[in-house]
Design a protein around this motif. Structure first.
Motif, mmCIF file in Angstrom:
data_model
loop_
_atom_site.group_PDB
_atom_site.id
_atom_site.type_symbol
_atom_site.label_atom_id
_atom_site.label_comp_id
_atom_site.label_asym_id
_atom_site.label_seq_id
_atom_site.Cartn_x
_atom_site.Cartn_y
_atom_site.Cartn_z
ATOM 1 N N LEU A 122 0.852 -1.507 0.106
ATOM 2 C CA LEU A 122 0.418 0.334 -0.014
ATOM 3 C C LEU A 122 0.514 1.413 0.360
ATOM 4 O O LEU A 122 2.029 1.788 0.641
ATOM 5 C CB LEU A 122 -0.836 -0.146 0.851
ATOM 6 C CG LEU A 122 -1.583 -1.202 1.547
ATOM 7 C CD1 LEU A 122 -2.533 -1.059 2.785
ATOM 8 C CD2 LEU A 122 -2.612 -0.885 0.678
ATOM 9 N N GLN A 125 -0.764 7.293 0.163
ATOM 10 C CA GLN A 125 -2.440 6.905 -0.338
ATOM 11 C C GLN A 125 -3.309 6.740 -0.198
ATOM 12 O O GLN A 125 -4.119 6.682 0.642
ATOM 13 C CB GLN A 125 -2.638 8.359 -1.785
ATOM 14 C CG GLN A 125 -1.385 8.987 -2.072
ATOM 15 C CD GLN A 125 -0.174 8.498 -2.437
ATOM 16 O OE1 GLN A 125 -0.251 7.378 -2.593
ATOM 17 N NE2 GLN A 125 0.383 9.391 -3.056
ATOM 18 N N ALA A 126 -2.810 5.005 0.110
ATOM 19 C CA ALA A 126 -3.757 3.693 0.309
ATOM 20 C C ALA A 126 -4.176 3.866 2.084
ATOM 21 O O ALA A 126 -3.211 4.341 2.657
ATOM 22 C CB ALA A 126 -3.234 2.898 0.261
ATOM 23 N N ALA A 127 -5.499 3.809 1.492
ATOM 24 C CA ALA A 127 -6.187 3.465 3.360
ATOM 25 C C ALA A 127 -5.735 1.936 3.770
ATOM 26 O O ALA A 127 -5.562 1.159 3.002
ATOM 27 C CB ALA A 127 -7.644 3.503 2.721
ATOM 28 N N PHE A 129 -6.699 -1.155 4.045
ATOM 29 C CA PHE A 129 -8.186 -1.832 3.498
ATOM 30 C C PHE A 129 -8.501 -1.929 2.080
ATOM 31 O O PHE A 129 -7.555 -2.435 1.585
ATOM 32 C CB PHE A 129 -9.201 -0.595 3.536
ATOM 33 C CG PHE A 129 -10.250 -1.402 2.968
ATOM 34 C CD1 PHE A 129 -11.706 -1.661 3.749
ATOM 35 C CD2 PHE A 129 -10.685 -1.939 1.435
ATOM 36 C CE1 PHE A 129 -13.027 -1.932 3.333
ATOM 37 C CE2 PHE A 129 -11.758 -2.623 0.986
ATOM 38 C CZ PHE A 129 -12.550 -2.661 1.535
#
Lengths: 168, 104
Positions: A122, A125-127, A129
């Motif tokens: 990830l 910026q990635a959450a 999840f």
């Protein structure tokens, strides 16, 4: 896919599978890709950690994949998966957490011949999840390992599988 | 070849959720053909990349343990309606597919 194989074949299949795993399958698949004259297949496939995906246990897979198998259990990781999966070929799994700075999320099905299913890198910026659907050979824990700056954290959830979904 | 990847991307409260469905047999290489008794060769997606405009936000490494016709969802902070989401994969035979969609 799973209901295509009668139970009686299991032993035989296991033996055959072992031969293949130990044999030239990996090299053959790689050779195919390279031989087909594809656009820089090495560059595309070199990143795929074959040894990790062939590892028979979680520790070996984690060492190959993330360079460490030191994992601490954490309740901060949520695994959403069914308590009972009627069809092991399609088990929906969602992993999320509130932990900060998550670099990777890795999913294992501990009852599978090769337990490492998927690993997600990830970006900033990635959450934290990911959601996907996995195959499970039998009733077992689904384990999620989350990598942060502080190391590896994991949590698990048992999924009862009525019909195994790995063709063995 | 028309792409076999379906993508839905929606932004809500500053967070974009991407959902995608790929068309792939995801053959583990451990399964036997019922008629011939031969092992069916492995054929599965090994790597999936999720891009927001030109930024890679998610890269997945997969085994054949991901279900046939894979579903994948991920989220990221940011995104505006009209921004481009691209999903691309490469399988163990070197085949590739990619598709783009706009965030709604």
């Amino acid at each position: 896919m799973i209901d295509e194989k009668p139970q009686l074949e299991t032993e035989q299949l296991d033996a055959a599978r072992r031969r293949v795993l130990q044999g030239s399958l990996g090299a053959g698949a790689m050779g195919l890709a390279v031989g087909a004259g594809l656009l820089s297949p090495q560059a595309l496939l070199a990143a795929w950690p074959e040894a990790a995906f062939k590892a028979k246990d979680q520790a070996a897979a984690l060492s190959e994949l993330l360079g460490s198998d030191a994992v601490e259990t954490s309740d901060a990781i949520n695994i959403k998966a069914p308590d009972i999966a009627e069809n092991g070929a399609v088990v929906p799994v969602t992993v999320s957490t509130d932990l900060e700075g998550v670099k990777t999320i890795t999913i294992f099905a501990m009852g599978n011949q090769a337990p490492l299913i998927a690993s997600f890198e990830l970006a900033e910026q990635a959450a934290p999840f990911v959601s996907t659907r996995i195959k499970m050979a039998k009733t077992a824990d689904v384990v999620a390992v989350v990598q942060t700056q502080d190391g590896l954290l994991s949590n698990s959830k048992e999924v009862k599988v009525t019909i195994g979904g790995c063709g063995g | 070849m028309a792409s076999n990847i379906k993508i839905r991307a929606k932004v809500k409260n500053g967070e974009t959720t991407v959902k995608s469905l790929m068309s792939h047999e995801m053959e583990t290489g451990m399964r036997k053909d019922k008629k011939t008794g031969e092992l069916i060769p492995a054929h599965f997606i090994q790597e999936v990349t999720g891009k927001w405009n030109d930024t890679v936000v998610m890269k997945a490494l997969w085994s054949g343990g991901v279900s046939k016709n894979p579903y994948l969802s991920f989220k990221f902070n940011g995104g505006e309606p009209g921004d481009t989401i691209e999903i691309a994969w490469v399988d163990n035979k070197g085949n590739t597919d990619s598709a783009t969609a706009e965030i709604s």
